[in-house]
Design a protein around this motif. Structure first.
Motif, PDB file in Angstrom:
ATOM      1  N   UNK A 170      16.144  25.968  40.040  1.00  0.00           N
ATOM      2  CA  UNK A 170      15.554  26.592  38.860  1.00  0.00           C
ATOM      3  C   UNK A 170      14.277  25.862  38.455  1.00  0.00           C
ATOM      4  N   UNK A 171      13.376  26.608  37.852  1.00  0.00           N
ATOM      5  CA  UNK A 171      12.091  26.032  37.471  1.00  0.00           C
ATOM      6  C   UNK A 171      12.167  25.109  36.277  1.00  0.00           C
ATOM      7  N   UNK A 172      13.099  25.344  35.378  1.00  0.00           N
ATOM      8  CA  UNK A 172      13.239  24.507  34.185  1.00  0.00           C
ATOM      9  C   UNK A 172      13.987  23.228  34.533  1.00  0.00           C
ATOM     10  N   UNK A 173      13.565  22.136  33.889  1.00  0.00           N
ATOM     11  CA  UNK A 173      14.249  20.870  34.091  1.00  0.00           C
ATOM     12  C   UNK A 173      15.460  20.751  33.193  1.00  0.00           C
ATOM     13  N   UNK A 174      16.458  19.986  33.639  1.00  0.00           N
ATOM     14  CA  UNK A 174      17.692  19.787  32.880  1.00  0.00           C
ATOM     15  C   UNK A 174      18.002  18.297  32.852  1.00  0.00           C
ATOM     16  N   UNK A 203      21.065   8.558  23.966  1.00  0.00           N
ATOM     17  CA  UNK A 203      19.936   8.989  24.809  1.00  0.00           C
ATOM     18  C   UNK A 203      20.020   8.479  26.237  1.00  0.00           C
ATOM     19  N   UNK A 204      21.191   8.023  26.690  1.00  0.00           N
ATOM     20  CA  UNK A 204      21.338   7.605  28.078  1.00  0.00           C
ATOM     21  C   UNK A 204      21.351   8.836  28.990  1.00  0.00           C
ATOM     22  N   UNK A 205      20.521   8.805  30.007  1.00  0.00           N
ATOM     23  CA  UNK A 205      20.422   9.933  30.944  1.00  0.00           C
ATOM     24  C   UNK A 205      21.584   9.850  31.928  1.00  0.00           C
ATOM     25  N   UNK A 206      22.456  10.864  31.901  1.00  0.00           N
ATOM     26  CA  UNK A 206      23.628  10.892  32.772  1.00  0.00           C
ATOM     27  C   UNK A 206      23.399  11.727  34.026  1.00  0.00           C
ATOM     28  N   UNK A 207      22.526  12.714  33.956  1.00  0.00           N
ATOM     29  CA  UNK A 207      22.240  13.567  35.115  1.00  0.00           C
ATOM     30  C   UNK A 207      20.894  14.232  34.903  1.00  0.00           C
ATOM     31  N   UNK A 208      20.273  14.603  36.011  1.00  0.00           N
ATOM     32  CA  UNK A 208      18.974  15.283  35.958  1.00  0.00           C
ATOM     33  C   UNK A 208      18.811  16.104  37.226  1.00  0.00           C
ATOM     34  N   UNK A 244      10.623  16.169  38.725  1.00  0.00           N
ATOM     35  CA  UNK A 244       9.219  16.492  39.005  1.00  0.00           C
ATOM     36  C   UNK A 244       8.395  16.511  37.719  1.00  0.00           C
ATOM     37  N   UNK A 245       8.944  17.092  36.651  1.00  0.00           N
ATOM     38  CA  UNK A 245       8.195  17.169  35.396  1.00  0.00           C
ATOM     39  C   UNK A 245       7.941  15.786  34.803  1.00  0.00           C
ATOM     40  N   UNK A 246       8.948  14.910  34.891  1.00  0.00           N
ATOM     41  CA  UNK A 246       8.815  13.583  34.286  1.00  0.00           C
ATOM     42  C   UNK A 246       8.141  12.593  35.220  1.00  0.00           C
ATOM     43  N   UNK A 247       7.943  12.978  36.489  1.00  0.00           N
ATOM     44  CA  UNK A 247       7.321  12.065  37.435  1.00  0.00           C
ATOM     45  C   UNK A 247       8.195  10.894  37.781  1.00  0.00           C
ATOM     46  N   UNK A 248       9.525  11.076  37.661  1.00  0.00           N
ATOM     47  CA  UNK A 248      10.474  10.003  37.919  1.00  0.00           C
ATOM     48  C   UNK A 248      11.462  10.437  38.983  1.00  0.00           C
ATOM     49  N   UNK A 249      12.007   9.455  39.681  1.00  0.00           N
ATOM     50  CA  UNK A 249      13.060   9.715  40.650  1.00  0.00           C
ATOM     51  C   UNK A 249      14.269   8.881  40.257  1.00  0.00           C
ATOM     52  N   UNK A 250      15.389   9.561  39.935  1.00  0.00           N
ATOM     53  CA  UNK A 250      16.595   8.856  39.536  1.00  0.00           C
ATOM     54  C   UNK A 250      17.316   8.388  40.800  1.00  0.00           C
ATOM     55  N   UNK A 251      16.784   7.294  41.395  1.00  0.00           N
ATOM     56  CA  UNK A 251      17.282   6.851  42.693  1.00  0.00           C
ATOM     57  C   UNK A 251      18.680   6.259  42.587  1.00  0.00           C
ATOM     58  N   UNK A 252      18.934   5.491  41.538  1.00  0.00           N
ATOM     59  CA  UNK A 252      20.233   4.836  41.377  1.00  0.00           C
ATOM     60  C   UNK A 252      21.031   5.555  40.316  1.00  0.00           C
ATOM     61  N   UNK A 253      22.024   6.342  40.733  1.00  0.00           N
ATOM     62  CA  UNK A 253      22.832   7.095  39.774  1.00  0.00           C
ATOM     63  C   UNK A 253      23.758   6.179  38.974  1.00  0.00           C
ATOM     64  N   UNK A 254      23.925   4.940  39.442  1.00  0.00           N
ATOM     65  CA  UNK A 254      24.808   4.032  38.739  1.00  0.00           C
ATOM     66  C   UNK A 254      24.081   3.257  37.648  1.00  0.00           C
ATOM     67  N   UNK A 255      22.758   3.357  37.586  1.00  0.00           N
ATOM     68  CA  UNK A 255      21.995   2.550  36.632  1.00  0.00           C
ATOM     69  C   UNK A 255      20.938   3.414  35.954  1.00  0.00           C
ATOM     70  N   UNK A 256      21.358   4.532  35.391  1.00  0.00           N
ATOM     71  CA  UNK A 256      20.414   5.405  34.719  1.00  0.00           C
ATOM     72  C   UNK A 256      20.021   4.801  33.382  1.00  0.00           C
TER      73      UNK A 256
END
Length: 565
Positions: A208-212, A219-224, A230-242
């Motif tokens: 989907x085009x919209x980000x989630x 405000x801890x990011x649990x999933x993306x 792409x919108x935030x310019x970030x890559x959540x590489x480590x799912x254990x340390x968001x």
């Protein structure tokens, strides 16, 4: 036919192999106990021939039980064939021991309950009743044989009671097992449906085009999803340390909007659960946050945020889903429409307004030559000043129509700014030390030279208007805060712009000066946007004149980089 289908269907049921393995292990334990029982009877002087027969039968039964156990573990195929073979061996072995021990008076008839119960659990009812019937016939036949040979304690009623009890027990066990199997089939089917639905949801969310973003209350990011990354310019590489949104400076606007929404009353939080924020993707990443910059060249992203709360009885604290929509493209389309309208407007203004203004200015100059009265001279000066102001406003509007003609040349920023500052000093009679160029490295940017000159001169004009005029009162500072990005700061030692004025700073025709047109900063930002750059007024931490670190306002131009050195 239904029973046959059930038998065939059990061939492919993987979950029945575990009960079958338990069945084989239990058989081995029972055989071992039976051998111990036979050995105990030997010490009491049992018949030697009968003992050897029972012992050989028990050992053979134990060996076959071990073989069945290995087959159920290492050869998980033809389930029903293995089950029928085991049941047949069970009944034959127990019958041999039962007859050798003297029939009903031995008490070994209870051993039949073990294979019959296993058959009731693992086989359909028809097959279970078949084996119960076979066992009952064996018991009755053995009792009839004893009666015919006039055995003293022979009785057919005992065998009948065993048979009736086996029928009742097996029927109840089979029905209970059938219910469990149906529930298992339902659970497996529902599980597969849920897996399919989850796979579909992942596919839809990923494409989907919209980000989630899924965040907790702090405000801890649990999933993306990938669109959000792409919108935030970030890559959540480590799912254990968001990380938390508040820990990433570039995402603080999103965190502020989230907490503002959380603070609203529950009855109004769903009425307008949206907000607009402007972020710089990938800027100033938090250390040890498990996030990495993905190398985007985008300088800023305008996002529309929509919040939705997710609650569950098993999760009292709840979760919040933040939907991100990139409205930059929509704004660009609106900008193109605005420019088209502006082009038509400026063509009309150039023809209809500039010529009358020139006539008014010329007439005022002629009148000024013949007027000697101070009051009349002052009125003519007012006319002349407003003509100049209107003419400057027209020039600013005409600059917008020239935005479409862009020449993205690679510029050496240090030398280019040095030339502009020198020109500005001479044109405005400013002391050489008043404007300070700080940390000018060999940065290269892509920007139309005429447009950048217009932007920098506009910012310097504003700075001169409010600066004290002392040495270094105006500072121009270029540096690279992160890889792939260059910023140019223009600041003065005058009073900072208040947040209230800042919110309208780049709106057209908004000005706090009686001599301004309100188009200078608006034109400057539009020129930056047309060159893939961004102009904004920001509060950055810096050393004050008193030597204390505090947020100081300045204009910041963020450039697209061309081969940074």
């Amino acid at each position: 036919m239904m029973q046959v289908a059930q038998i065939v269907g059990r061939e492919d049921r993987e979950t029945l192999w575990r009960p079958l393995q338990t069945f084989t292990v239990t058989r081995i334990v029972i055989v071992l106990v039976l051998l111990v029982y036979l050995g105990f009877n030997t010490t009491k002087g049992a018949d030697e021939m009968g003992f050897h027969f029972d012992w050989e039968t028990g050992v053979a039964y134990l060996v076959l039980s071990a073989v069945f156990a290995l087959l159920s573990v290492y050869l998980q195929s033809r389930f029903m064939l293995q089950l029928l073979a085991q049941l047949t061996v069970d009944i034959v072995a127990i019958t041999m021991l039962y007859i050798a021990a003297g029939g009903a008076r031995s008490g070994l008839a209870i051993l039949y309950l073990f294979p019959l119960a296993g058959c009731a659990i693992l086989a359909p009812l028809l097959l279970a009743l078949f084996f119960v019937s076979m066992v009952t016939l064996i018991l009755l036949a053995e009792s009839a044989y004893q009666v015919l040979h006039s055995t003293s304690d022979a009785s057919s009623s005992r065998a009948g009671l065993y048979g009736a009890a086996f029928f009742a027990a097996i029927y109840v066990v089979n029905r209970l097992a059938a219910k469990l199997i149906k529930q298992e089939e339902l659970a497996v089917r529902r599980g597969r449906e849920l897996q399919l639905q989850e796979a579909i949801n992942r596919l839809v969310i990923a494409d989907m085009g919209d980000g989630i973003l899924v965040v907790s209350r702090n405000s801890e990011v649990l999933a993306a999803n990938p669109a959000a990354e792409r919108m935030l310019g970030l890559s959540f590489a480590s799912r254990q340390a968001l990380a938390k949104l508040v820990e990433i400076p570039a995402l603080v606007p999103i965190a502020d909007a989230f907490f503002a929404w959380m603070a609203r009353p529950a009855e109004t939080s769903g009425a307008d659960a949206s907000a607009f924020v402007l972020i710089r993707p990938g800027d100033h990443l938090a250390e040890n946050s498990g996030l990495t910059f993905d190398g985007r060249r985008d300088l800023f992203t305008h996002l529309k945020l929509r919040f939705a709360k997710v609650t569950s009885e098993d999760l009292p604290e709840g979760r919040t889903v933040i939907f991100l929509q990139n409205v930059s493209e929509i704004e660009n389309q609106a900008q193109q429409l605005k420019l088209a309208s502006m082009g038509r407007l400026t063509a009309s203004i150039a023809h209809e307004v500039r010529n009358p203004l020139s006539a008014i200015s010329h007439a005022a100059s002629l009148l000024n030559e013949d007027i000697t009265h101070p009051t009349q001279s002052r009125l003519l000066k007012i006319v002349s000043d407003n003509v100049v102001r209107l003419n400057r406003m027209i020039e600013d509007i005409l600059k917008l129509s020239r935005r479409a003609h862009v020449n993205h040349e690679p510029l050496q920023l240090s030398s280019f700014l040095a030339d502009i500052v020198e020109e500005f000093r001479e044109g405005h009679s400013i002391a050489p030390e008043a404007i300070e160029l700080v940390s000018m490295r060999n940065h290269r940017v892509r920007f139309d030279p005429l447009h950048l000159r217009e932007v920098v001169l506009n910012l310097l004009s504003n700075a001169v208007r409010y600066a004290s005029g002392r040495d270094g009162s105006i500072r121009i500072h270029a540096f690279s805060p992160v890889a792939g990005r260059i910023e140019l700061h223009v600041q003065d030692d005058g009073p900072a712009i208040t947040p209230k004025v800042r919110s309208h700073l780049f709106e057209p025709f908004y000005t706090t000066s009686s001599k301004g047109t309100g188009l200078g900063l608006y034109v400057a930002r539009e020129l930056c946007l047309n060159n893939d750059a961004m102009l904004d007024y920001e509060y950055r931490m810096d050393m004050s004149s008193e030597g204390m670190e505090q947020p100081i306002g300045r204009f910041v131009i963020t450039f697209a980089v061309d081969n940074p050195l």
